[in-house]
Scaffold this motif. Structure first.
Motif, PDB file in Angstrom:
ATOM      1  N   GLN A 122      36.569  45.637  37.798  1.00  0.00           N
ATOM      2  CA  GLN A 122      35.492  45.507  36.811  1.00  0.00           C
ATOM      3  C   GLN A 122      34.233  45.030  37.540  1.00  0.00           C
ATOM      4  O   GLN A 122      34.221  43.944  38.131  1.00  0.00           O
ATOM      5  CB  GLN A 122      35.862  44.512  35.715  1.00  0.00           C
ATOM      6  N   ARG A 176      47.184  45.557  37.017  1.00  0.00           N
ATOM      7  CA  ARG A 176      47.584  46.398  35.886  1.00  0.00           C
ATOM      8  C   ARG A 176      49.030  46.829  36.072  1.00  0.00           C
ATOM      9  O   ARG A 176      49.422  47.263  37.147  1.00  0.00           O
ATOM     10  CB  ARG A 176      46.696  47.660  35.809  1.00  0.00           C
ATOM     11  N   PRO A 228      48.111  41.504  31.582  1.00  0.00           N
ATOM     12  CA  PRO A 228      48.277  40.458  32.608  1.00  0.00           C
ATOM     13  C   PRO A 228      48.448  39.069  31.981  1.00  0.00           C
ATOM     14  O   PRO A 228      49.048  38.192  32.609  1.00  0.00           O
ATOM     15  CB  PRO A 228      46.987  40.516  33.421  1.00  0.00           C
ATOM     16  N   ILE A 285      54.853  35.306  41.856  1.00  0.00           N
ATOM     17  CA  ILE A 285      53.402  35.357  41.887  1.00  0.00           C
ATOM     18  C   ILE A 285      52.861  35.521  43.305  1.00  0.00           C
ATOM     19  O   ILE A 285      51.840  36.165  43.516  1.00  0.00           O
ATOM     20  CB  ILE A 285      52.774  34.123  41.181  1.00  0.00           C
ATOM     21  N   LEU A 292      53.138  39.180  44.067  1.00  0.00           N
ATOM     22  CA  LEU A 292      52.178  39.931  43.270  1.00  0.00           C
ATOM     23  C   LEU A 292      50.756  39.677  43.791  1.00  0.00           C
ATOM     24  O   LEU A 292      49.964  40.595  43.969  1.00  0.00           O
ATOM     25  CB  LEU A 292      52.300  39.531  41.797  1.00  0.00           C
ATOM     26  N   VAL A 345      48.040  42.388  45.308  1.00  0.00           N
ATOM     27  CA  VAL A 345      46.697  42.607  44.758  1.00  0.00           C
ATOM     28  C   VAL A 345      45.652  42.358  45.848  1.00  0.00           C
ATOM     29  O   VAL A 345      44.707  43.139  46.016  1.00  0.00           O
ATOM     30  CB  VAL A 345      46.441  41.695  43.533  1.00  0.00           C
ATOM     31  N   SER A 382      46.249  32.639  41.566  1.00  0.00           N
ATOM     32  CA  SER A 382      46.914  31.701  40.656  1.00  0.00           C
ATOM     33  C   SER A 382      47.144  30.357  41.344  1.00  0.00           C
ATOM     34  O   SER A 382      47.322  30.281  42.553  1.00  0.00           O
ATOM     35  CB  SER A 382      48.247  32.312  40.236  1.00  0.00           C
ATOM     36  N   GLU A 435      38.779  33.898  42.927  1.00  0.00           N
ATOM     37  CA  GLU A 435      38.542  33.170  41.685  1.00  0.00           C
ATOM     38  C   GLU A 435      39.751  32.281  41.411  1.00  0.00           C
ATOM     39  O   GLU A 435      40.891  32.751  41.414  1.00  0.00           O
ATOM     40  CB  GLU A 435      38.348  34.156  40.514  1.00  0.00           C
ATOM     41  N   ASP A 441      36.842  30.055  38.007  1.00  0.00           N
ATOM     42  CA  ASP A 441      36.979  31.005  36.901  1.00  0.00           C
ATOM     43  C   ASP A 441      37.042  30.225  35.587  1.00  0.00           C
ATOM     44  O   ASP A 441      37.451  29.058  35.573  1.00  0.00           O
ATOM     45  CB  ASP A 441      38.275  31.793  37.106  1.00  0.00           C
ATOM     46  N   ARG A 460      33.966  33.085  29.067  1.00  0.00           N
ATOM     47  CA  ARG A 460      33.359  33.974  28.065  1.00  0.00           C
ATOM     48  C   ARG A 460      33.247  33.321  26.690  1.00  0.00           C
ATOM     49  O   ARG A 460      32.503  33.798  25.848  1.00  0.00           O
ATOM     50  CB  ARG A 460      34.058  35.313  27.999  1.00  0.00           C
ATOM     51  N   GLU A 499      30.748  35.929  32.356  1.00  0.00           N
ATOM     52  CA  GLU A 499      31.759  36.959  32.078  1.00  0.00           C
ATOM     53  C   GLU A 499      31.819  37.218  30.580  1.00  0.00           C
ATOM     54  O   GLU A 499      31.370  36.408  29.775  1.00  0.00           O
ATOM     55  CB  GLU A 499      33.137  36.535  32.608  1.00  0.00           C
ATOM     56  N   GLU A 555      29.188  41.217  25.956  1.00  0.00           N
ATOM     57  CA  GLU A 555      29.544  42.339  25.082  1.00  0.00           C
ATOM     58  C   GLU A 555      28.337  42.915  24.346  1.00  0.00           C
ATOM     59  O   GLU A 555      28.410  44.032  23.826  1.00  0.00           O
ATOM     60  CB  GLU A 555      30.616  41.886  24.067  1.00  0.00           C
ATOM     61  N   GLY A 596      30.998  42.296  31.978  1.00  0.00           N
ATOM     62  CA  GLY A 596      31.476  42.402  30.603  1.00  0.00           C
ATOM     63  C   GLY A 596      31.542  43.838  30.136  1.00  0.00           C
ATOM     64  O   GLY A 596      31.039  44.746  30.797  1.00  0.00           O
ATOM     65  N   PRO A 639      36.949  47.362  33.106  1.00  0.00           N
ATOM     66  CA  PRO A 639      37.757  47.524  34.323  1.00  0.00           C
ATOM     67  C   PRO A 639      38.190  48.985  34.439  1.00  0.00           C
ATOM     68  O   PRO A 639      38.577  49.589  33.444  1.00  0.00           O
ATOM     69  CB  PRO A 639      38.967  46.613  34.079  1.00  0.00           C
TER      70      PRO A 639
HETATM   71  P1  C2E Z   1      40.197  36.601  33.857  1.00  0.00           P
HETATM   72  O1  C2E Z   1      40.298  36.250  35.310  1.00  0.00           O
HETATM   73  O2  C2E Z   1      39.333  35.742  33.019  1.00  0.00           O
HETATM   74  O3  C2E Z   1      39.759  38.117  33.814  1.00  0.00           O
HETATM   75  C1  C2E Z   1      38.850  38.650  32.888  1.00  0.00           C
HETATM   76  C2  C2E Z   1      39.558  39.242  31.722  1.00  0.00           C
HETATM   77  O4  C2E Z   1      38.610  39.486  30.712  1.00  0.00           O
HETATM   78  C3  C2E Z   1      40.184  40.585  32.039  1.00  0.00           C
HETATM   79  O5  C2E Z   1      41.337  40.720  31.246  1.00  0.00           O
HETATM   80  C4  C2E Z   1      39.121  41.543  31.584  1.00  0.00           C
HETATM   81  O6  C2E Z   1      39.603  42.825  31.282  1.00  0.00           O
HETATM   82  C5  C2E Z   1      38.605  40.851  30.356  1.00  0.00           C
HETATM   83  N1  C2E Z   1      37.213  41.207  30.033  1.00  0.00           N
HETATM   84  C6  C2E Z   1      36.263  41.698  30.855  1.00  0.00           C
HETATM   85  N2  C2E Z   1      35.117  41.878  30.184  1.00  0.00           N
HETATM   86  C7  C2E Z   1      35.333  41.510  28.894  1.00  0.00           C
HETATM   87  C8  C2E Z   1      34.529  41.476  27.705  1.00  0.00           C
HETATM   88  O7  C2E Z   1      33.376  41.820  27.690  1.00  0.00           O
HETATM   89  N3  C2E Z   1      35.106  41.003  26.563  1.00  0.00           N
HETATM   90  C9  C2E Z   1      36.411  40.597  26.561  1.00  0.00           C
HETATM   91  N4  C2E Z   1      36.916  40.178  25.396  1.00  0.00           N
HETATM   92  N5  C2E Z   1      37.215  40.615  27.666  1.00  0.00           N
HETATM   93  C10 C2E Z   1      36.670  41.069  28.821  1.00  0.00           C
HETATM   94  P2  C2E Z   1      42.687  41.144  31.843  1.00  0.00           P
HETATM   95  O8  C2E Z   1      42.530  42.203  32.877  1.00  0.00           O
HETATM   96  O9  C2E Z   1      43.582  41.401  30.677  1.00  0.00           O
HETATM   97  O10 C2E Z   1      43.192  39.864  32.612  1.00  0.00           O
HETATM   98  C11 C2E Z   1      43.558  38.739  31.940  1.00  0.00           C
HETATM   99  C12 C2E Z   1      43.797  37.608  32.866  1.00  0.00           C
HETATM  100  O11 C2E Z   1      44.921  37.841  33.701  1.00  0.00           O
HETATM  101  C13 C2E Z   1      42.672  37.369  33.829  1.00  0.00           C
HETATM  102  O12 C2E Z   1      41.647  36.635  33.198  1.00  0.00           O
HETATM  103  C14 C2E Z   1      43.338  36.618  34.928  1.00  0.00           C
HETATM  104  O13 C2E Z   1      43.430  35.259  34.593  1.00  0.00           O
HETATM  105  C15 C2E Z   1      44.718  37.219  34.924  1.00  0.00           C
HETATM  106  N6  C2E Z   1      44.838  38.189  36.029  1.00  0.00           N
HETATM  107  C16 C2E Z   1      44.567  39.501  36.040  1.00  0.00           C
HETATM  108  N7  C2E Z   1      44.853  40.018  37.242  1.00  0.00           N
HETATM  109  C17 C2E Z   1      45.303  39.016  38.023  1.00  0.00           C
HETATM  110  C18 C2E Z   1      45.754  38.893  39.387  1.00  0.00           C
HETATM  111  O14 C2E Z   1      45.778  39.843  40.157  1.00  0.00           O
HETATM  112  N8  C2E Z   1      46.160  37.664  39.802  1.00  0.00           N
HETATM  113  C19 C2E Z   1      46.118  36.573  38.987  1.00  0.00           C
HETATM  114  N9  C2E Z   1      46.553  35.403  39.479  1.00  0.00           N
HETATM  115  N10 C2E Z   1      45.707  36.641  37.720  1.00  0.00           N
HETATM  116  C20 C2E Z   1      45.288  37.850  37.240  1.00  0.00           C
END
Ligand code: C2E
Ligand code: CA
Ligand code: CA
Length: 569
Positions: free
Chosen positions: A342, A360, A371, A384, A387, A391, A415, A445, A474, A498, A530, A533, A551, A557
């Protein structure tokens, strides 16, 4: 001669009787014929006096009894019991044959199989000594019972064993009536048995188990069936009780079983944990017992010395988790966890200045899994690190593809669990070196909680920052960062959560945003907003002096190949 042939083969009593009734002449013949058969034969008159006896009768009864014609039968056999007397009386009076087996006590001490036939003189008795056969039968019966007992009971506590208990439960389940209350099973496990066994020895351990067995059976009462499941585990099938009654029974068990037990010179105090499960209509024995076992683990988990009921929803959730965990493992092995990106945009010149790597998982048969679900799952399952590494490598390899874009940084979420060792920093740096990517192309982050007190994490981040990797906090504002400490931490960017962006429609929300941006600039940090919208939000963060924005309004993404050419889909 012809008559002789008629009574052959020897021992056919019906023919003997016919001959007896044939006339006086036959008496001699009868005597010789009786001598040739292997049974003992005695003929009594209507006054129970002995008329005839054959040689075999004398042989069988031996010298112990004075068996001579003319004597009264009951004088010779004074200790014959009721069975002898009533059987002979029946044949004598009702003129019907009777067969029976009976024991004659001392001096004979023998079992006889006897058959009485009516004859013209009175009755004819023929008999065999069956003591040996009876003895074998008795022995066999005793052995059979002993074996059955051994196979179904625990020798230490004398309680039923698991096999018999399962059978009893099955029978109860099958025979239960629809209007009956559900059948309840308890699963008990001593909390400190291993300790007792190891420190006081097996003899004391055995004595404790016996004591516990007695206490359980006393408390649960005679309506319940108690068995030793194995080791220090016991199971109880309860009678027809309400849930409240079951609970109070459990409470009494817990109370009784924690009373110290005097075992020889030792006073041993133990507690138990109890799992409780009631059968649903279609539950079989195995399900019921397994549910009670699951409940037992919950009781142990909750701190032992307590009871817990089986909770079907919790159990299904657990099973679901275990299944999902297995699938996540498979996905990691197969390398099918994808990474989407993203973009982040500079608010000073509008350029795309980076992208956040987001894991994903498309799970076959289940679809896309968030996630928010699989990251915590990976953390709990100890996956983790794998994973995270996957990533990170994917993102760094991708950063190399984007090396031609000036000032473009790829951000990777890390994490808190990954910071349990400082190796995570070395891993990042060696991955960068391996791919020929400069540290200024990477950012990590982390959440505020990571920085709270874990010096390992702070050191690892320090290593990264010194190498030139950017570090962002973050979801900033949702944790409990100490503002005072913030300045001394190895952090280069505050990524404003956010929820603050969503709150920008109120004056307080806007004031808070300004405060955070001011704080960041004071500390020499950049800011990212972040979750942008709407264009209003974008305008407000720009005005507040936020450095970069991210955003759905700007970009969602996407797979890496779509990032620079969003129109290609
Ligand atoms: P995060 O780090 O806060 O990532 C941002 C999340 O907000 C992402 O959700 C993204 O798709 C979503 N987002 C982006 N723009 C907007 C927006 O405008 N509005 C809203 N409502 N949401 C938006 P996602 O991909 O579902 O990831 C959720 C969480 O999962 C992430 O929050 C992060 O904490 C975790 N995550 C994802 N990938 C990884 C990874 O590779 N490793 C680790 N440790 N955590 C991950
Ligand atoms: Ca993030
Ligand atoms: Ca975030």
């Amino acid at each position: 001669m012809s008559e002789h042939e008629r009574v052959s083969p020897a021992g056919n009593a019906t023919k003997v009787v016919l001959d007896v009734t044939a006339g006086r002449r036959s008496e001699v013949m009868l005597a010789s014929m009786l001598d040739s058969i292997s049974d003992g034969v005695i003929v009594l008159d209507f006054d129970y006096r002995i008329l005839y006896l054959n040689q075999q009768a004398a042989v069988v009864l031996g010298a112990e009894v004075n068996l001579v014609p003319g004597r009264g039968f009951w004088d010779v056999f004074p200790d014959a019991d009721d069975l002898f007397r009533s059987s002979y009386a029946r044949t004598m009076n009702e003129r019907v044959p009777v067969t029976f087996e009976a024991f004659y006590p001392a001096p004979l001490n023998r079992w006889f199989e006897a058959r009485a036939q009516p004859s013209s003189d009175g009755i004819l008795i023929y008999f065999q000594d069956v003591t040996e056969r009876r003895g074998q039968q008795d022995e066999r019966e005793a052995l059979r019972q002993e074996l059955a007992h051994q196979a179904s009971h625990d020798p230490l506590t004398e309680l039923m064993n698991r096999a018999l208990f399962e059978k009893v439960v099955s029978e109860r389940l099958v025979s239960r009536q629809p209007d009956q209350r559900p059948i309840t099973v308890l699963f008990l496990d001593l909390d400190q048995f291993k300790l007792v066994n190891d420190s006081l020895g097996h003899a004391v351990g055995d004595a404790l188990l016996r004591k516990i067995a007695t206490r359980i059976t006393t408390v649960v009462g005679s309506d319940a069936v108690t068995a030793r499941w194995g080791g220090d585990e016991f199971v109880v099938l309860l009678g027809d009780l309400s849930a409240e009654e079951v609970q109070s029974l459990c409470d009494r068990l817990l109370e009784e079983l924690r009373v110290p037990a005097q075992l020889g010179e030792y006073t041993v105090t133990t507690t138990v944990s109890i799992g409780v499960a009631s059968a649903d209509l279609d539950d079989g024995t195995l399900t019921l017992l397994r549910n009670a076992d699951v409940a037992l683990y919950r009781a142990k988990d909750a701190g032992r010395n307590r009871s817990a009921w089986f909770d079907a929803d919790a159990h299904h959730a657990l099973l679901e988790r275990i299944l999902l965990e297995a699938e996540l493992r498979t996905a990691l092995d197969a390398g099918t966890i994808d990474v989407h990106y993203q973009p982040l945009f500079s608010l000073t010149d509008g350029r795309m200045c980076g992208a956040e790597a987001l894991a994903r998982w498309h799970c076959p048969g289940r679809g896309s899994i968030s996630p928010e679900i699989f990251i915590p799952l990976a953390e709990d399952a100890g996956l983790i690190n794998r994973l995270g590494r996957h990533v990170a490598r994917t993102a760094i390899a991708q950063a190399r593809q984007w090396n031609h874009i000036p000032g473009f940084r790829v951000w990777v979420n890390v994490s808190g669990r990954q910071f349990s060792t400082s190796i995570v920093a070395d891993d990042f740096l060696s991955d960068l070196t391996d791919s020929g990517v400069g540290p200024e192309r990477l950012g990590v982050e982390v959440t505020e909680s990571v920085l709270a007190d874990e010096t390992v994490a702070v050191q690892a981040l320090g290593t990264l920052v010194s190498a030139g990797v950017a570090v962002a906090i973050d979801d900033f504002g949702t944790g409990y960062s100490s503002i005072a400490r913030l300045g001394s931490l190895p952090v280069t960017v505050l990524k404003i959560d956010r929820s603050f962006i969503a709150g920008l429609d109120t004056p307080q929300g806007r004031a808070t945003l300004n405060l955070i941006v001011h704080l960041a600039h004071t500390l020499g940090m950049n800011t990212t907003a972040e979750g942008i919208e709407t264009s209003e939000q974008l305008e407000l963060v720009r005005k507040a002096g936020v450095t970069t924005a991210q955003g759905y309004l700007l970009a969602r993404p996407t797979p890496a190949h779509q990032l620079l050419h969003p129109t290609s889909t």
